[in-house]
Scaffold this motif. Sequence first.
Motif, PDB file in Angstrom:
ATOM      1  N   HIS A  49     -25.664   9.682  16.616  1.00  0.00           N
ATOM      2  CA  HIS A  49     -24.701   8.724  16.072  1.00  0.00           C
ATOM      3  C   HIS A  49     -25.240   7.303  16.255  1.00  0.00           C
ATOM      4  O   HIS A  49     -26.149   7.086  17.055  1.00  0.00           O
ATOM      5  CB  HIS A  49     -23.308   8.878  16.699  1.00  0.00           C
ATOM      6  N   ARG A  70     -27.976  15.564  12.809  1.00  0.00           N
ATOM      7  CA  ARG A  70     -27.303  16.632  13.557  1.00  0.00           C
ATOM      8  C   ARG A  70     -27.736  17.968  13.010  1.00  0.00           C
ATOM      9  O   ARG A  70     -27.992  18.095  11.824  1.00  0.00           O
ATOM     10  CB  ARG A  70     -25.787  16.501  13.464  1.00  0.00           C
ATOM     11  N   GLN A  73     -24.120   6.606   9.106  1.00  0.00           N
ATOM     12  CA  GLN A  73     -22.868   6.136   9.711  1.00  0.00           C
ATOM     13  C   GLN A  73     -22.768   4.625   9.577  1.00  0.00           C
ATOM     14  O   GLN A  73     -23.773   3.915   9.612  1.00  0.00           O
ATOM     15  CB  GLN A  73     -22.817   6.518  11.186  1.00  0.00           C
ATOM     16  N   PHE A 118     -12.641  10.573  22.051  1.00  0.00           N
ATOM     17  CA  PHE A 118     -14.093  10.470  22.237  1.00  0.00           C
ATOM     18  C   PHE A 118     -14.297  10.163  23.710  1.00  0.00           C
ATOM     19  O   PHE A 118     -13.473   9.447  24.303  1.00  0.00           O
ATOM     20  CB  PHE A 118     -14.682   9.330  21.389  1.00  0.00           C
ATOM     21  N   THR A 174     -14.251   6.232  24.404  1.00  0.00           N
ATOM     22  CA  THR A 174     -13.189   5.280  24.033  1.00  0.00           C
ATOM     23  C   THR A 174     -11.825   5.714  24.568  1.00  0.00           C
ATOM     24  O   THR A 174     -11.566   6.896  24.759  1.00  0.00           O
ATOM     25  CB  THR A 174     -13.085   5.144  22.501  1.00  0.00           C
ATOM     26  N   GLY A 222     -14.218   7.733  13.157  1.00  0.00           N
ATOM     27  CA  GLY A 222     -13.542   7.601  14.441  1.00  0.00           C
ATOM     28  C   GLY A 222     -13.686   6.183  14.963  1.00  0.00           C
ATOM     29  O   GLY A 222     -14.570   5.444  14.544  1.00  0.00           O
ATOM     30  N   ALA A 223     -12.793   5.822  15.882  1.00  0.00           N
ATOM     31  CA  ALA A 223     -12.851   4.478  16.443  1.00  0.00           C
ATOM     32  C   ALA A 223     -12.079   4.443  17.759  1.00  0.00           C
ATOM     33  O   ALA A 223     -11.379   5.404  18.105  1.00  0.00           O
ATOM     34  CB  ALA A 223     -12.248   3.467  15.470  1.00  0.00           C
ATOM     35  N   GLY A 224     -12.195   3.323  18.460  1.00  0.00           N
ATOM     36  CA  GLY A 224     -11.446   3.186  19.706  1.00  0.00           C
ATOM     37  C   GLY A 224     -11.907   1.954  20.461  1.00  0.00           C
ATOM     38  O   GLY A 224     -12.680   1.141  19.948  1.00  0.00           O
ATOM     39  N   ALA A 251     -14.630  -0.492  18.791  1.00  0.00           N
ATOM     40  CA  ALA A 251     -15.809   0.176  18.214  1.00  0.00           C
ATOM     41  C   ALA A 251     -15.395   1.208  17.189  1.00  0.00           C
ATOM     42  O   ALA A 251     -14.334   1.818  17.296  1.00  0.00           O
ATOM     43  CB  ALA A 251     -16.607   0.846  19.332  1.00  0.00           C
ATOM     44  N   TRP A 252     -16.223   1.387  16.169  1.00  0.00           N
ATOM     45  CA  TRP A 252     -15.953   2.433  15.178  1.00  0.00           C
ATOM     46  C   TRP A 252     -17.245   3.029  14.639  1.00  0.00           C
ATOM     47  O   TRP A 252     -18.300   2.399  14.685  1.00  0.00           O
ATOM     48  CB  TRP A 252     -15.127   1.894  14.008  1.00  0.00           C
TER      49      TRP A 252
HETATM   50  N1  PHE Z   1     -19.627   8.117  17.372  1.00  0.00           N
HETATM   51  C1  PHE Z   1     -18.469   8.731  16.777  1.00  0.00           C
HETATM   52  C2  PHE Z   1     -18.936   9.831  15.795  1.00  0.00           C
HETATM   53  O1  PHE Z   1     -20.104   9.989  15.627  1.00  0.00           O
HETATM   54  C3  PHE Z   1     -17.611   7.744  16.063  1.00  0.00           C
HETATM   55  C4  PHE Z   1     -17.095   6.657  16.973  1.00  0.00           C
HETATM   56  C5  PHE Z   1     -17.789   5.450  17.136  1.00  0.00           C
HETATM   57  C6  PHE Z   1     -15.930   6.840  17.671  1.00  0.00           C
HETATM   58  C7  PHE Z   1     -17.299   4.468  17.947  1.00  0.00           C
HETATM   59  C8  PHE Z   1     -15.419   5.857  18.487  1.00  0.00           C
HETATM   60  C9  PHE Z   1     -16.130   4.668  18.614  1.00  0.00           C
HETATM   61  O2  PHE Z   1     -18.114  10.519  15.220  1.00  0.00           O
END
Ligand code: PHE
Length: 488
Positions: free
Chosen positions: A332, A359, A373, A411, A414, A433-435, A453-454
């Motif tokens: 990621h 992946r 991403q 996650f 986060t 996703g984010a947090g 972060a996302w």
């Molecule tokens: N890294 C997570 C993913 O690959 C996405 C994410 C990034 C979630 C930053 C929270 C904060 O799905």
Amino acid sequence: MEILSPLEKQLLLLLEKHGGKAEPEQLEMELVKVMNAASWLQSKGLVGMEEKLIKEYELTEEGERFLKEGLPEKNLLKGLKKASLEEIENKLGRKEAAIAIGWAKRKGWCDIVKEGDKKYLVVTEKGKEEVAKEQAEEEALEKIKEGNFEIDEEIINVLKRREAIREKERVKRSIFLTEKGWNVIKAGIKIEEEISQLTPEIIKSGEWKKKKFRKYDVKAFAPSIYPGKLHPMTQLIEKIRKIFAEIGFKEIRGSYVESCFWNMDALFIPQDHPARDMQDTFYCKKPDRIKIDRKLIEKIAKVHENGWKTGSKGWGYKFDEREAEKALLRTHTTVNTIRYLAHNPEPPAKVFSIERVFRRENIDSTHLPEFHQIEGIVYEKDANFCMLKGILKEFYNRMGFEKIRFRPSYFPYTEPSLEIEVRWQRKWIELGGAGIFRPEVTLPFGIEEPVLAWGLGLERMAMILLGLNDIRMLYFSDINWLRNLPLL
Ligand code: PHE
């Protein structure tokens, strides 16, 4: 009759000359004009058009060789009665000998007999006879070379199996006169001059009074022109870059090969997390390890074991320092942001990256082992969860999604965490996703203010925006699809 333009009349006459049916390319008229006139004549019921998918063949290098030198089995048996396989192999080389003997045997032109510990090839009566004759395969190769494809299916199959020919499909288009078309021709066609461009001379001379004017036709056939343009993924990435740049973000980049330490450990992903499995992650052979600063490893080890000074209890297991130095293909782009923060622990910061991640997925209509991403962070005093949602909403709105929603998620790095979904075709589709980074992630690097972060998927969003059902289409390079795609 009056309703026919000079071009249409000309085409009717040309078709008559060709016996009533012809391929557009065969006619003595520019292709654009033929197609233009034909489409009009078709709408008037005077001609018909048909398209047929036909199979054609061409010789491969091997086929060319057969044609020039003769079939290997024929060359082998010419003037031969008996020879040991060893001898043949020495003369022709292993591969060629195997081909020649194999086909001679299959055709019943020879027998293989064993005498002592040696094997011999003995030419049969049939072999003697056939070698003197031209073989059906040879005849077929000659025909194909000349563009004549009227060949027995069986022979075609043999030649294909021998990799002597290759199949090409072609759409054969032809235009033919209908009964009505024939009737018009029989009634007599007169081609008379028409004025298609009015010039001062024509007006002055008064000539226009005597002549017919060509009607202006906005629906006339014209060939399509496909100018070069950027691939839709490139266009999309540019658009996203622009959106983040407009709201004050700076772009950062990372590298494909990363350590477990930065990709996972620094993000408080436990070492026994399923995502770390060989089944999910590509680990590298060369380099198989990446050196990490001892002090950093020791600190993060403590975070995992007991929480260090972060106020957390950690995961409560024994951290494996060797595991941290394993090299992998980043799974990621969150690895880009944690690296950035570690080197820039002073707020504020607003950075993003759009990069490829890897992946271990099997390829199907919704999965690719390589994808992109869209990652980003906002690091500043008093940053909060509402701001995070606001930024994401703004981003997706600008990408053209009106309806989006957030759902609670998880996650390891986060808290709180959320998942973003957009509405598409009466379904909610998860796009990312984010947090807010946990203290276990931020404090070890001296990061004290909240970090929003996302990480968002690019390909899935691209599928929606481009109306695709198959994610692979994005990387197929299907020229027709690419040409006909409107600019984003
Ligand atoms: N890294 C997570 C993913 O690959 C996405 C994410 C990034 C979630 C930053 C929270 C904060 O799905």
